[in-house]
Design an enzyme around this catalytic site. Sequence first.
Site, PDB file in Angstrom:
ATOM      1  N   GLY A 221     110.888 -14.398  -9.913  1.00 19.88           N
ATOM      2  CA  GLY A 221     111.473 -15.395  -9.035  1.00 19.88           C
ATOM      3  C   GLY A 221     112.876 -15.131  -8.539  1.00 19.88           C
ATOM      4  N   GLU A 246     108.189 -20.800 -13.486  1.00 18.58           N
ATOM      5  CA  GLU A 246     107.819 -21.422 -12.207  1.00 18.58           C
ATOM      6  C   GLU A 246     107.426 -20.385 -11.173  1.00 18.58           C
ATOM      7  OE1 GLU A 246     111.695 -19.860 -11.483  1.00 18.58           O
ATOM      8  OE2 GLU A 246     111.033 -21.118 -13.143  1.00 18.58           O
ATOM      9  N   ASP A 247     108.036 -19.191 -11.227  1.00 25.08           N
ATOM     10  CA  ASP A 247     107.715 -18.137 -10.260  1.00 25.08           C
ATOM     11  C   ASP A 247     106.282 -17.645 -10.437  1.00 25.08           C
ATOM     12  OD1 ASP A 247     108.318 -17.098 -12.746  1.00 25.08           O
ATOM     13  OD2 ASP A 247     109.857 -15.716 -12.035  1.00 25.08           O
ATOM     14  N   TYR A 248     105.891 -17.373 -11.680  1.00 29.02           N
ATOM     15  CA  TYR A 248     104.527 -16.909 -11.962  1.00 29.02           C
ATOM     16  C   TYR A 248     103.498 -17.956 -11.548  1.00 29.02           C
ATOM     17  CZ  TYR A 248     100.322 -15.925 -14.685  1.00 29.02           C
ATOM     18  OH  TYR A 248      99.018 -15.721 -15.069  1.00 29.02           O
ATOM     19  N   GLY A 251     103.076 -18.162  -7.773  1.00 30.78           N
ATOM     20  CA  GLY A 251     102.265 -17.040  -7.305  1.00 30.78           C
ATOM     21  C   GLY A 251     100.792 -17.219  -7.626  1.00 30.78           C
TER      22      GLY A 251
END
Length: 431
Positions: A221, A246-248, A251
């Site tokens: 992220g 949160e980034d994973y 995605g």
Amino acid sequence: MDIFWFFAGVSIFGVIGFGFQIWSVRTKLNPEDKKRGRYKDKAVVSAQTGHCSTDQPFLPPVSILKPLKGLDDNLFDNLESLCIQDYPCYEIIFSLQDHNDPACKVAVKIKEKYPDRDITVLVKRCNAGLNPKVNNLIPACEKAKYEYILVSDSNVMVDKNYLKKIVTHMEQPDVGLVSNMIQGIGGRSFGAIFENLHMNSFVIGSVCFLEKFLKMPCVVGKSMLMRKRDLDTLGGFAAVKDVLAEDYIIGKKMQAQGKRVILSNYVIKNVNEYWGIRKFLNRHTRWGKLRWRIGGMRYVSELLTNSVFMAFLPIIVWEPTRMTVSFAMLVSFLKVLGDLYLNRLIEEHNSAENTDLETSLPPLSPLSYLLSPVKDLIIGIVWFIPLLSNTVVWRGNRYIICKDSALSPHNGSRIWEMSYRLFAAVRARFA
């Protein structure tokens, strides 16, 4: 002797795996591959839209969301690098929770230095979830006025062509998210050197390997470009307000919606300059717990592919003989050579793409890579901690990490919380 051969075999397996990581990074950075990729991308656009917009470049307005908390290394220069983009129309939103945050003064100075840029210093308290970064992003996204939003971490530094190069992927309507390869730069302390070594080896190698061989994009992220309408379809940032990764999750949700997740070959700079060993250990303990909760048994592969750690285990569990020590030294030597080669690939790519930054923060020196085996040994030890503990301390708060990195408050004692905050205040006062 059987113990030695077992660990030696696992270590050799790790060396081979590292070789595939190097191959995947080289393929991603290879100029010929990029040239073919651009041609292929244009063909896809032509097939989908009926025309190919080669005459008119795709440069839509972009809202850059920059969540801030505290004084990261090189913060002023990091923020300034976004103000000198060679891009026709974009805005920058520096998002904070508190006017007393020292990062707020830096953001205001940037705004004063670049009055011609569309810069907003947004200070708004948001307690929507347990993830403090997402709490910064929610009001910033509400403030953003453009369809394309770019999340950029405060410790990221880029050159003037950053926006131009990553936004081209979004010309394809089936692309939902674009992330970037990362290079750690700086390093004036052992903790910072270890962090940059890990960025320039394990992190960059893993994301490229997962994309090339397993077709599993791994979103980091530090840089995420997406359309606001696609994010809204997922439930916005509020949908990941109570998760650590949160980034994973974003995605993963993008892919579930049928959108492609792209790893751009533009290499962003992650500035780590004055990290202490304690910060390095805390970060990778937290990351290890995150990956264990997300990957489950796949987390075991990280230990098995840590060739240096596996090569040193016979010395610990058996005995330090000429054979065990020589084998460990050989594997360490190969790992140093591999890390140096990865660094060379990145630097050659940066030079070819003219993405070298005019900064006083140089890449890691070749001598720093002699510490790579030491870093791998530390990471190998840290690997076991997530198996024994599922709690993390993040910005003064303690949480329990559940499946897919979902967070829940840890019902710790008030004494522990007060002690932690007192220690943090004293450390900040005398730092």
